[in-house]
Design an enzyme around this catalytic site. Sequence first.
Site, PDB file in Angstrom:
ATOM      1  N   ARG A 167      -6.263  18.123  -2.952  1.00  0.00           N
ATOM      2  CA  ARG A 167      -5.654  17.773  -4.235  1.00  0.00           C
ATOM      3  C   ARG A 167      -4.127  17.716  -4.208  1.00  0.00           C
ATOM      4  O   ARG A 167      -3.480  17.926  -5.230  1.00  0.00           O
ATOM      5  CB  ARG A 167      -6.096  18.774  -5.326  1.00  0.00           C
ATOM      6  CG  ARG A 167      -7.587  18.694  -5.666  1.00  0.00           C
ATOM      7  CD  ARG A 167      -7.891  17.468  -6.489  1.00  0.00           C
ATOM      8  NE  ARG A 167      -9.267  17.458  -6.948  1.00  0.00           N
ATOM      9  CZ  ARG A 167     -10.263  16.826  -6.336  1.00  0.00           C
ATOM     10  NH1 ARG A 167     -10.042  16.147  -5.234  1.00  0.00           N
ATOM     11  NH2 ARG A 167     -11.483  16.863  -6.826  1.00  0.00           N
ATOM     12  N   SER A 216     -10.847  17.279 -14.517  1.00  0.00           N
ATOM     13  CA  SER A 216     -10.951  18.705 -14.180  1.00  0.00           C
ATOM     14  C   SER A 216      -9.618  19.398 -14.431  1.00  0.00           C
ATOM     15  O   SER A 216      -8.568  18.893 -14.042  1.00  0.00           O
ATOM     16  CB  SER A 216     -11.331  18.883 -12.711  1.00  0.00           C
ATOM     17  OG  SER A 216     -12.568  18.281 -12.459  1.00  0.00           O
ATOM     18  N   GLU A 298      -5.215  21.968 -11.731  1.00  0.00           N
ATOM     19  CA  GLU A 298      -5.318  20.653 -11.114  1.00  0.00           C
ATOM     20  C   GLU A 298      -4.539  19.638 -11.942  1.00  0.00           C
ATOM     21  O   GLU A 298      -4.000  18.677 -11.414  1.00  0.00           O
ATOM     22  CB  GLU A 298      -6.790  20.228 -11.008  1.00  0.00           C
ATOM     23  CG  GLU A 298      -6.971  18.933 -10.248  1.00  0.00           C
ATOM     24  CD  GLU A 298      -8.405  18.686  -9.831  1.00  0.00           C
ATOM     25  OE1 GLU A 298      -8.852  17.543  -9.968  1.00  0.00           O
ATOM     26  OE2 GLU A 298      -9.082  19.626  -9.376  1.00  0.00           O
TER      27      GLU A 298
END
Length: 305
Positions: A167, A216, A298
């Site tokens: 990520r 998310s 995130e």
Amino acid sequence: MSGMPTPRGKLTPKRPLSELTWLRVGGPADYLFQPADLEDLQSFLRELPTDREVFPMGVGSNLIVRDGGLRAAVIRLGRGFNGIEIDGGQVTAGAAALDAHVARKAADAGLDLTFLRTIPGSIGGAVRMNAGCYGSYTADYFVEAQAVTRAGELVTLTADDLKFQYRQSELPQGAVLVSATFAPPAGDPEQLHARMIDQLAKRDASQPTKDRSAGSTFRNPAGFSSTGLADDVHDLKAWKVIQDAGMKGAILGGAQMSPKHANFLINTGEATAADLEGLGEEVRKKVYDSSGITLQWEIMRIGEK
């Protein structure tokens, strides 16, 4: 606009950013710049006073802009940066091309970038965040990217330059991604399209896709392996530890952790950025208290409170 370049594209001072993000919150940017084309972007960055911060913004699908806004020139690529070209087994997409469009166009050509189909963003963001799902990551198919540096030079970046991790990636300060090239595996177009239809149905069944969210909220806590890239088979999921901490459906002001999927932070209508970030921090605290796990955001949070 003293000291500011006069580009051919659109330069707007004091531009509210709320309507440009999926969560619909956030104060104004000092400037919003929508370049006409690559040359316009290069000359703008070259002429922009060096003390001015630059923030490249995609479609705002993974972003909380704080209520005080952003002391920066926000650069948002649009037409002229959203082309998709297929050459042999490679796909080159402009940074403003939507992930879903790239997945579909690749599938038409018998190339498998199906993992991008359900990711709600643009290619620039996918590279920047090393976006992924179904066990596939942008880094897995990445060949190279083109970016304009803060000094206005066009450069080619390799995977080594970007140092992909779970990520995240490393982009030179103030650089703006303009396109990326991928080398996906081959597949049968009909099967690839069928798989994407199936993925969308699964996503809509399990996620609050009709609500205002930013995907998310937190990374899966076990999202690190020896390579630094995650695989999605970990048992330890963010939604599970949030649910176990009793925070599924939790509310703060106009913000809520979705009752449908505990790892989705939603704006129920009148949320401020402070509500959303505050609820997220409350979730992190409760999860830490109940399981000893520190959740990592995130969603990117930027700007002034």
